[in-house]
Each structure stands twice: as structure tokens, then as C-alpha cells.
Design a protein around this motif. Structure first.
Motif, short mmCIF file in Angstrom:
data_model
loop_
_atom_site.label_atom_id
_atom_site.label_comp_id
_atom_site.label_asym_id
_atom_site.label_seq_id
_atom_site.Cartn_x
_atom_site.Cartn_y
_atom_site.Cartn_z
N GLU A 223 -0.76 83.62 28.48
CA GLU A 223 -1.59 82.44 28.31
C GLU A 223 -0.87 81.17 28.77
O GLU A 223 -1.51 80.17 29.08
N GLU A 224 0.45 81.20 28.78
CA GLU A 224 1.19 80.00 29.17
C GLU A 224 0.84 79.56 30.60
O GLU A 224 0.59 78.38 30.83
N GLY A 225 0.84 80.52 31.51
CA GLY A 225 0.50 80.18 32.90
C GLY A 225 -0.98 80.40 33.17
O GLY A 225 -1.66 79.57 33.78
N GLY A 226 -1.46 81.53 32.70
CA GLY A 226 -2.88 81.85 32.92
C GLY A 226 -3.22 82.04 34.39
O GLY A 226 -4.39 81.93 34.79
N CYS A 227 -2.21 82.34 35.18
CA CYS A 227 -2.44 82.50 36.62
C CYS A 227 -3.41 83.64 36.89
O CYS A 227 -4.18 83.62 37.86
N TYR A 228 -3.36 84.64 36.03
CA TYR A 228 -4.19 85.84 36.24
C TYR A 228 -5.68 85.54 36.13
O TYR A 228 -6.49 86.30 36.65
#
Ligand code: HEC
Ligand code: HEC
Length: 307
Positions: A223-228
Motif C-alpha cells: 500500500e505504501e507505493g501502490g504501484c500495482y
């Protein structure tokens, strides 16, 4: 015996200079005089028929008229001029009539019919080339090779928004806005380097530290990046949002191929993550005729290998 004495005396004007220098008074040859009058008559007729003299900020248009069709099919009648004559010629010339027939054929064909008919395909290739040069090459380059970071390469078989005929047709008709948010918060604690290491590892780039790659993966997939969200768990991209496939070796924005060292490659990816992306492909529906968009769709599809 001298022949001179048989000739009639030549008339002179009667003037004499320097004692004996006389001026002959020969009439102009008749043919010359008549030619002169003819040119005067011709000029007067020409002035009446065709545009001639400037009058204030305008000019005399002449009485001769010409009728031609504008690009959007409107018929215009105006005083005769070269431009109108040229437009009329390119519309009624043999080539123009042939071209119009072809455009009509293309307008009435499905993509499948165009692709399976060698003659239609040949027309689309040659007409598409000209249309691409006129409308698209300014951004995508004359061969469609694009410019990394700015305009996508249309020649490779990698597509942000999908490479089917329908996808490409939608891209050209409606335009696209490629957007990725900036992540300036990752500038701290080397997080951005970790994410970049992970991203580079996805396409097999060697040189990243394995602990760093793991740290990057956690941010990318968490969730920190949420790049996916946008790039998918497999990082192969989603054509619904135009997100890049990060697992192929094809780069759209980060100039990884142009970087010499691993450090430079990482710097390229870092720049994308910290700065985000926002770029727009213009909308062409309404700006180009439907059959032009159709031709460009097939043309671009062929550029990309037709897959
Ligand atoms: C003003 C510059 C500009 C012009 C002119 C332009 N494009 Fe684009 N085009 C872009 C940009 C920028 C993108 C990338 C959008 C994004 O980031 O998703 C793009 C994307 C595309 C794509 C999608 C590529 C992919 O990977 O999915 C296609 C197809 C395309 N353009 C075709 C065309 C065609 C055909 C024309 C001419 C009618 C054209 N473009 C004219 C800027 C332009
Ligand atoms: C809101 C959706 C979205 C999110 C979230 C997102 N991206 Fe993207 N990303 C995109 C899009 C869209 C593009 C392609 C933009 C374009 O070419 O117009 C892209 C392009 C990239 C590229 C460039 C690929 C290339 O071919 O040059 C990298 C690298 C990248 N993203 C990494 C990330 C990372 C790492 C994260 C998380 C920190 C992330 N993205 C989060 C939408 C997103």
C-alpha cells in the motif's frame, strides 16, 4: 556602277548635326505596328476577363468566374484565379477522381476487408504514409519511431493503450492522456533507489543489490507505493490506463537503453518515480475525416508489426 544611285532617296527628319550627320525618318515596319496594336487589344481583353490592377487595398477581379469545391465539399464560385484553378484541377484530375473512389471504398470496408485485400492495403499504405507525415510525424517522427520520454514509438510492438485495430482507432479518434502521479515522498531513506532497483530487475537488468530489490518490491506491491494498482501485480501494465509494461525491455519514458552504467539507468527510473508523467495524445475525431482516421489506424497497426 554603284547600286546606291538606283535607290529612292531616304527621307530624313531634316536635322543635321556636326555638319553632315542626318537622322533618317523610316516608317516602322507594318508587321511591327500591327503586332503592337494586337498586344494592346489582348491586354484590354485580358484586364476585363482576369484579375489585373490593384485598386486601393483590393484589386479588379475580372468578369471570368471559376467554380470549385472546398475540402469540406462546399461549392465556391469566385473570380478566376490560379489558386482556384489549381484546386479545381486537383479535384477533377484523373488522379483525384481515382483517389476519391479509393477513399470511398475504404470508407465502406471493414478493417478485415482492408487487411485481406492487397489492393486496398497497398492504397492504405501509400495514403497513410502521406497522412501520417502531415498530421503525426511532428510528434511521432517521420517513421513513427517517436522520442523516448516525449512521444511513444509506434514501430515497436509494445503498446501503452493496446495494439488491436480497435484500440488504435480509439487512441487516434479520442486521444489519450498518459498520467502517473509523482512520488516525491520516496526521495527520503533511499526508498526511490530501492523501487528503481526493483523496477530494473523486472526486465532483467543486472546490478541491483538484492536486499534493495526486496525493499523496493515491498513498496511497489504494497500500500505504501501502490504501484500495482496501475501496473498490475505482474507489472505488465494495463491498457485501460495506458500504464507501461515494466517487464519487457522496451522503455517509453525512462531512457534506460540510452544509459551506459547501471547507476545511470537507476537515475532514469528514479526521475520518473519522483517526477511522475503527464502527456497527451490529441483527439483527432472532428479534425480529420473518418476515413483518414481509418487509414491511419491500419497504417499505424502495420507499423507496429500488425499484431
Ligand atoms: C502533439 C503531439 C502528438 C501528435 C501530433 C500525435 N500524437 Fe500520438 N501520441 C502523443 C503522445 C504524447 C502520446 C502518448 C500518450 C500517453 O502518454 O499515453 C501518443 C500516443 C499515441 C498512440 C498510442 C501508443 C501506445 O503505445 O498505445 C498512438 C497509436 C498514436 N499516438 C498515434 C498517433 C497518430 C496516428 C497521430 C496522427 C493523426 C498522432 N498520434 C499524432 C502525441 C502526439
Ligand atoms: C495512477 C496510475 C499509476 C501509478 C499509481 C503508478 N504508475 Fe507508473 N506509469 C503509469 C502510466 C500511465 C505510465 C505510462 C505513462 C505514459 O507513457 O504516458 C507509467 C509509467 C511508468 C514508468 C516508465 C516506464 C517506461 O517504459 O519508461 C515507470 C518506471 C513507472 N511507471 C513506475 C512506477 C512505480 C515505481 C510506481 C509506484 C511508485 C508507479 N509507476 C505508479 C501509471 C501509474
Amino acid at each position: 556602277m554603284s547600286t546606291d544611285s538606283n535607290k529612292p532617296a531616304v527621307q530624313t527628319t531634316g536635322h543635321a548635326w556636326d555638319g553632315d550627320l542626318q537622322e533618317y525618318n523610316n516608317p516602322l515596319p507594318r508587321w511591327w505596328v500591327w503586332t503592337f496594336y494586337a498586344t494592346v487589344v489582348f491586354a484590354v481583353v485580358y484586364w476585363i476577363l482576369y484579375p489585373s490592377w490593384p485598386v486601393g487595398k483590393s484589386f479588379l477581379g475580372g468578369v471570368k468566374e471559376i467554380t470549385f469545391q472546398t475540402r469540406d465539399g462546399k461549392e465556391v464560385t469566385t473570380h478566376w484565379n490560379m489558386r482556384a484553378r489549381y484546386l479545381k484541377d486537383i479535384q477533377s484530375g484523373e488522379e483525384a477522381v481515382k483517389q476519391r473512389e479509393w477513399l470511398e471504398k475504404i470508407a465502406n470496408s471493414s478493417f478485415e476487408e482492408i487487411l485481406s485485400d492487397p489492393d486496398k492495403l497497398a492504397f492504405v499504405r501509400s495514403a497513410g504514409k502521406v497522412m501520417f507525415a502531415d498530421n503525426c510525424a511532428a510528434c511521432h517522427g517521420s517513421g513513427g519511431q517517436g522520442k523516448i520520454g516525449l512521444f511513444p514509438n509506434l514501430v515497436d510492438d509494445a503498446w501503452l493503450w493496446g495494439g488491436t485495430l480497435e484500440d488504435i482507432h480509439t487512441t487516434i479518434s479520442k486521444g489519450r492522456h498518459g498520467f502517473m502521479p509523482a512520488f516525491p515522498q520516496f526521495a527520503e531513506n533511499d526508498k526511490v533507489d530501492a523501487i528503481a532497483d526493483y523496477v530494473l530487475s523486472l526486465s532483467g537488468e543486472q546490478g541491483g543489490d538484492s536486499a534493495s530489490i526486496k525493499k523496493g518490491e515491498a513498496i511497489f506491491q504494497g500500500e505504501e507505493g501502490g504501484c500495482y494498482y496501475c501496473h498490475t501485480r505482474q507489472a505488465t501494465g494495463m491498457k485501460s490506463v495506458g500504464s507501461a509494461n515494466l517487464t519487457d525491455k522496451i522503455w517509453e519514458i525512462a531512457n534506460v537503453p540510452g544509459a551506459a552504467t547501471y547507476e545511470e539507468k537507476r537515475a532514469e527510473v528514479r526521475k520518473v518515480i519522483l517526477g511522475g508523467i503527464s502527456r497527451t495524445m490529441p483527439t483527432w475525431k472532428g479534425r480529420l475525416p473518418d476515413e483518414t482516421i481509418k487509414i491511419l489506424t491500419v497504417y499505424v497497426h502495420e507499423l507496429g508489426g500488425g499484431k
